[in-house]
Design a protein around this motif. Sequence first.
Motif, PDB file in Angstrom:
ATOM      1  N   PRO A 483       0.841  -1.200   0.000  1.00 51.63           N
ATOM      2  CA  PRO A 483       0.000   0.000   0.000  1.00 51.63           C
ATOM      3  C   PRO A 483       0.875   1.249   0.000  1.00 51.63           C
ATOM      4  O   PRO A 483       1.874   1.312   0.721  1.00 51.63           O
ATOM      5  CB  PRO A 483      -0.791  -0.126   1.309  1.00 51.63           C
ATOM      6  CG  PRO A 483       0.021  -1.028   2.167  1.00 51.63           C
ATOM      7  CD  PRO A 483       0.758  -1.959   1.254  1.00 51.63           C
ATOM      8  N   ARG A 484       0.498   2.214  -0.829  1.00 47.15           N
ATOM      9  CA  ARG A 484       1.286   3.446  -0.912  1.00 47.15           C
ATOM     10  C   ARG A 484       0.567   4.619  -0.251  1.00 47.15           C
ATOM     11  O   ARG A 484       1.154   5.382   0.489  1.00 47.15           O
ATOM     12  CB  ARG A 484       1.596   3.780  -2.366  1.00 47.15           C
ATOM     13  CG  ARG A 484       2.344   5.066  -2.494  1.00 47.15           C
ATOM     14  CD  ARG A 484       2.966   5.301  -3.817  1.00 47.15           C
ATOM     15  NE  ARG A 484       3.709   6.562  -3.797  1.00 47.15           N
ATOM     16  CZ  ARG A 484       4.571   6.922  -4.703  1.00 47.15           C
ATOM     17  NH1 ARG A 484       4.817   6.122  -5.714  1.00 47.15           N
ATOM     18  NH2 ARG A 484       5.194   8.070  -4.619  1.00 47.15           N
ATOM     19  N   HIS A 485      -0.703   4.772  -0.559  1.00 45.72           N
ATOM     20  CA  HIS A 485      -1.482   5.829   0.104  1.00 45.72           C
ATOM     21  C   HIS A 485      -2.958   5.487   0.025  1.00 45.72           C
ATOM     22  O   HIS A 485      -3.374   4.597  -0.722  1.00 45.72           O
ATOM     23  CB  HIS A 485      -1.201   7.211  -0.512  1.00 45.72           C
ATOM     24  CG  HIS A 485      -1.505   7.307  -1.973  1.00 45.72           C
ATOM     25  ND1 HIS A 485      -2.768   7.563  -2.458  1.00 45.72           N
ATOM     26  CD2 HIS A 485      -0.719   7.171  -3.065  1.00 45.72           C
ATOM     27  CE1 HIS A 485      -2.735   7.593  -3.772  1.00 45.72           C
ATOM     28  NE2 HIS A 485      -1.507   7.351  -4.176  1.00 45.72           N
ATOM     29  N   LEU A 486      -3.741   6.206   0.814  1.00 46.46           N
ATOM     30  CA  LEU A 486      -5.179   5.973   0.847  1.00 46.46           C
ATOM     31  C   LEU A 486      -5.883   6.777  -0.234  1.00 46.46           C
ATOM     32  O   LEU A 486      -5.445   7.866  -0.604  1.00 46.46           O
ATOM     33  CB  LEU A 486      -5.761   6.403   2.215  1.00 46.46           C
ATOM     34  CG  LEU A 486      -6.125   5.268   3.167  1.00 46.46           C
ATOM     35  CD1 LEU A 486      -4.854   4.573   3.621  1.00 46.46           C
ATOM     36  CD2 LEU A 486      -6.890   5.792   4.379  1.00 46.46           C
ATOM     37  N   SER A 487      -6.980   6.215  -0.696  1.00 44.28           N
ATOM     38  CA  SER A 487      -7.851   6.932  -1.615  1.00 44.28           C
ATOM     39  C   SER A 487      -9.289   6.616  -1.213  1.00 44.28           C
ATOM     40  O   SER A 487      -9.534   5.940  -0.212  1.00 44.28           O
ATOM     41  CB  SER A 487      -7.568   6.497  -3.055  1.00 44.28           C
ATOM     42  OG  SER A 487      -8.307   7.285  -3.959  1.00 44.28           O
ATOM     43  N   ILE A 488     -10.233   7.114  -1.995  1.00 46.63           N
ATOM     44  CA  ILE A 488     -11.648   6.916  -1.689  1.00 46.63           C
ATOM     45  C   ILE A 488     -12.203   5.827  -2.587  1.00 46.63           C
ATOM     46  O   ILE A 488     -11.993   5.843  -3.803  1.00 46.63           O
ATOM     47  CB  ILE A 488     -12.450   8.214  -1.912  1.00 46.63           C
ATOM     48  CG1 ILE A 488     -11.811   9.373  -1.150  1.00 46.63           C
ATOM     49  CG2 ILE A 488     -13.907   8.040  -1.479  1.00 46.63           C
ATOM     50  CD1 ILE A 488     -12.391  10.725  -1.525  1.00 46.63           C
ATOM     51  N   HIS A 489     -12.895   4.863  -2.007  1.00 48.25           N
ATOM     52  CA  HIS A 489     -13.586   3.847  -2.792  1.00 48.25           C
ATOM     53  C   HIS A 489     -14.556   4.562  -3.736  1.00 48.25           C
ATOM     54  O   HIS A 489     -15.208   5.537  -3.353  1.00 48.25           O
ATOM     55  CB  HIS A 489     -14.352   2.913  -1.851  1.00 48.25           C
ATOM     56  CG  HIS A 489     -14.965   1.733  -2.524  1.00 48.25           C
ATOM     57  ND1 HIS A 489     -16.162   1.811  -3.215  1.00 48.25           N
ATOM     58  CD2 HIS A 489     -14.573   0.437  -2.613  1.00 48.25           C
ATOM     59  CE1 HIS A 489     -16.452   0.618  -3.695  1.00 48.25           C
ATOM     60  NE2 HIS A 489     -15.508  -0.230  -3.351  1.00 48.25           N
ATOM     61  N   PRO A 490     -14.671   4.116  -4.997  1.00 48.89           N
ATOM     62  CA  PRO A 490     -15.496   4.856  -5.970  1.00 48.89           C
ATOM     63  C   PRO A 490     -16.955   4.990  -5.586  1.00 48.89           C
ATOM     64  O   PRO A 490     -17.628   5.897  -6.074  1.00 48.89           O
ATOM     65  CB  PRO A 490     -15.338   4.034  -7.261  1.00 48.89           C
ATOM     66  CG  PRO A 490     -14.794   2.717  -6.840  1.00 48.89           C
ATOM     67  CD  PRO A 490     -13.999   2.960  -5.612  1.00 48.89           C
ATOM     68  N   GLY A 491     -17.468   4.122  -4.732  1.00 46.53           N
ATOM     69  CA  GLY A 491     -18.892   4.263  -4.415  1.00 46.53           C
ATOM     70  C   GLY A 491     -19.275   3.836  -3.020  1.00 46.53           C
ATOM     71  O   GLY A 491     -20.373   4.138  -2.565  1.00 46.53           O
ATOM     72  N   GLY A 492     -18.392   3.146  -2.305  1.00 47.06           N
ATOM     73  CA  GLY A 492     -18.774   2.512  -1.055  1.00 47.06           C
ATOM     74  C   GLY A 492     -19.009   3.491   0.081  1.00 47.06           C
ATOM     75  O   GLY A 492     -18.181   4.349   0.361  1.00 47.06           O
ATOM     76  N   ILE A 493     -20.147   3.339   0.728  1.00 45.56           N
ATOM     77  CA  ILE A 493     -20.480   4.149   1.901  1.00 45.56           C
ATOM     78  C   ILE A 493     -20.966   3.202   2.994  1.00 45.56           C
ATOM     79  O   ILE A 493     -21.621   2.193   2.706  1.00 45.56           O
ATOM     80  CB  ILE A 493     -21.545   5.217   1.550  1.00 45.56           C
ATOM     81  CG1 ILE A 493     -21.741   6.189   2.709  1.00 45.56           C
ATOM     82  CG2 ILE A 493     -22.874   4.597   1.143  1.00 45.56           C
ATOM     83  CD1 ILE A 493     -22.550   7.418   2.326  1.00 45.56           C
ATOM     84  N   ILE A 494     -20.611   3.489   4.250  1.00 46.74           N
ATOM     85  CA  ILE A 494     -21.033   2.644   5.362  1.00 46.74           C
ATOM     86  C   ILE A 494     -21.875   3.456   6.334  1.00 46.74           C
ATOM     87  O   ILE A 494     -21.665   4.652   6.511  1.00 46.74           O
ATOM     88  CB  ILE A 494     -19.842   1.997   6.103  1.00 46.74           C
ATOM     89  CG1 ILE A 494     -18.765   3.028   6.413  1.00 46.74           C
ATOM     90  CG2 ILE A 494     -19.279   0.848   5.320  1.00 46.74           C
ATOM     91  CD1 ILE A 494     -17.624   2.482   7.256  1.00 46.74           C
ATOM     92  N   ILE A 495     -22.828   2.766   6.956  1.00 47.07           N
ATOM     93  CA  ILE A 495     -23.713   3.369   7.945  1.00 47.07           C
ATOM     94  C   ILE A 495     -23.673   2.481   9.181  1.00 47.07           C
ATOM     95  O   ILE A 495     -23.933   1.280   9.097  1.00 47.07           O
ATOM     96  CB  ILE A 495     -25.152   3.471   7.411  1.00 47.07           C
ATOM     97  CG1 ILE A 495     -25.187   4.228   6.076  1.00 47.07           C
ATOM     98  CG2 ILE A 495     -26.055   4.168   8.425  1.00 47.07           C
ATOM     99  CD1 ILE A 495     -26.507   4.099   5.346  1.00 47.07           C
TER     100      ILE A 495
END
Length: 760
Positions: A483-495
């Motif tokens: 792993p090099r750095h974090l990014s945002i999942h293209p669609g995943g959201i958690i509740i």
Amino acid sequence: MAGFCHLHTHSYYSLLDGVPSPEELVQAARRLGMRALALTDHNALYGAVEFFRQAQAYGVKPVIGAEITLADQSQLVLLVKDETGYANLSKLITRGRLRGGHNRFSLQWADLKNATRGLVALSGGHKGLINRLLSQKKPEQAARQALFLSRLFDGEFYLELQSFTPQDALMNLRLRDLAAAHRIPLVASNDVHFVTQNDWQLRRILHAIDANTVIDKVQTAGSREQYFKSPAEMNALLRAFPEALANTEKIAAKCHFAFRLGRPIFPSVELPAGETGFSYLWKKSFEGAMKRYQPLTSRVTKRLEYELQTIHDLGFAEYFLIVKDIADFCRREHIPCVGRGSAADSLVAYVLEITQVDPIRHNLYFERFLNPERSDPPDIDLDICWKSRDRVLRYVYEKYGPERTAMICTFNTFQNRSAIRDVAKAFGIPEDEISKVTKYLPHRHIGQLQEALQTLPELRALRPNLDMYREILNIAHRISDFPRHLSIHPGGIIIAPDYITRHTPLEKAGKDIVISQYDMHSIEQLGLVKIDLLGVRSLSIVTDTLKLIKTTRPAAVGKIDPDLLLKKSAELSPLDLRAIPENDPEVTRFIRSGNTMGCFQLESPAMRGLLRKMQVDNVDDVITAVALIRPGASGSGMKEVYIKRRAGLEPVRYVHPLLEDVLKETYGVIIYQEQVLRVAHRVAGLSLGQADLLRRAMTKSRRKKEILKLRETFLRGAVANGLTQKQAETVWNFLAQFVGYGFNKAHSATYGTIAYQTAF
């Protein structure tokens, strides 16, 4: 010899600093006979779930923790004893990450107040404030800090002894005296960043990449002694401090926190008075069924009851209600939205208007989506008009609260090209010379590039440096997938059902978007509800086209009522085939021509060629084409076999007569994953749920023992069903050949119908 285990340990989730994976650390602990091991990455729990699972698999007790950086740049190691400690550590990490912003961390000493219960603190060793004060010859201030931390952590504070520099012997004596004077316990550590001493060079390279400099200028990579030393080595180094060594195992024994994996964690949903989640889902499902199916047949009601009971038994009723609520919001706001993927296998999802493909009409199997044999939560993906996706996300955050909601992170990892480029830059290789090598990467595996350097005329000038390039390639191969750095999942959201930091730490990605520190795989293991909300441009194009037709060319719709075509927004989704003729001759003729540029899923040269070869007759053929064009089907030769058999150029063959009923629609070829379920059910007598587990294992498992066990189960069932051993083996081999290439029919049907609509 005193017992010992490492409690200050970094994996490659200490990004661009640690070298080993969590599994490599656990393997080292197991190999050296350690009963426990802690993972303490920098200001993060990125690898905690993966580490926990690996440790359990290898029989090593996992201790969850993190190395926390304070505002004065000193560090503390915090280890989790229990669930309260985990919630406090997650809260502290979140506070530091959100306050610091993207790629920064800002935590004050005052933030520790009221957040230390359930935690054990280690002083941080070389990087701790107490070591710093002692090295500055400020023993009184060091003593005050030690007493402050001991009180703050209610006695669960330890002074770390380390021994990997010449100055450590004197420092350890000062720490011993401080501990004795104030009755503060000692603990031994090695601040591990790599497994073997040879990997120190790899850590230096990672630091060079992080600082965008060359290896020779790196001064931050610590000592080559910070490797995963054995208990015997640690005893030899710190033999004068047996209590410090023994305390490692005593601390590990106190830390009994364990993730509860595989247990779905659903948020609460608002329900009408007197309703439960299941009763309300039942009611809404049958209301939707009466709209979707007129008349409502016994086949529909029987399947609906079966699906609802399965959903109830697995505890997923609230999940469906949450996704329905989001889809209902989209309809109210006239935002195109359609459920895709295996969710379209569900009749419940269809009658709730989450999906738009009729699973009865398309012969889709609920068990491919959800079945009693599975314990992981279902996964419903919603494709949303890309122009309005942010509005939908705002609605979810407002509905469930920002304290319960977050986007999911993903890890950007080193890939072949980027790994070679970054390592070569760290070696000081000029950019133009690096490009000469990396441009061959699309055509060659990283392991073949050494051969390319020796054989390709274009790389002749690089051969004098062959040894250096060999080293670069070896290192690049080693760090590929780090792993090099974090990014945002293209669609995943958690509740979450409560404060989300009780489950996962948070941090800020670019544009100040708050994301979880766990990726989708860890989130799924934890059981948190994940919903994918993906922005899709084609949905916007469909809607914009419909608006233009109504306002500028109403006559073009001919026999179709313009109001119906626009779906009477409040009643039907803008993506509903009931509003247009399913097999319009002009549309199928247009698709058959292959002149489908601009049409969703139909515009690539390969797809347009396939449409011409297939000579499609209806929307079902479009659905098949969407599946056939995928790399699996094309690469395995299924596409060409299907085309020849469809055109009558090759006879249709079945490896056993029992398969004819299952594979007739695809001319004896397995194209869809759902067909794998049916074959296993029909031939081996497995339930559809068991058949889906078989499909998943055959697709994903690479363990020989597991595959052999599945094979025996299948063969035994097939023989019991009347096949000879040889026939059973023939069917198994046929299944194994194609199972990895089959495409989810529900997903294909969803995209195939949207493709048809864009063509219309």
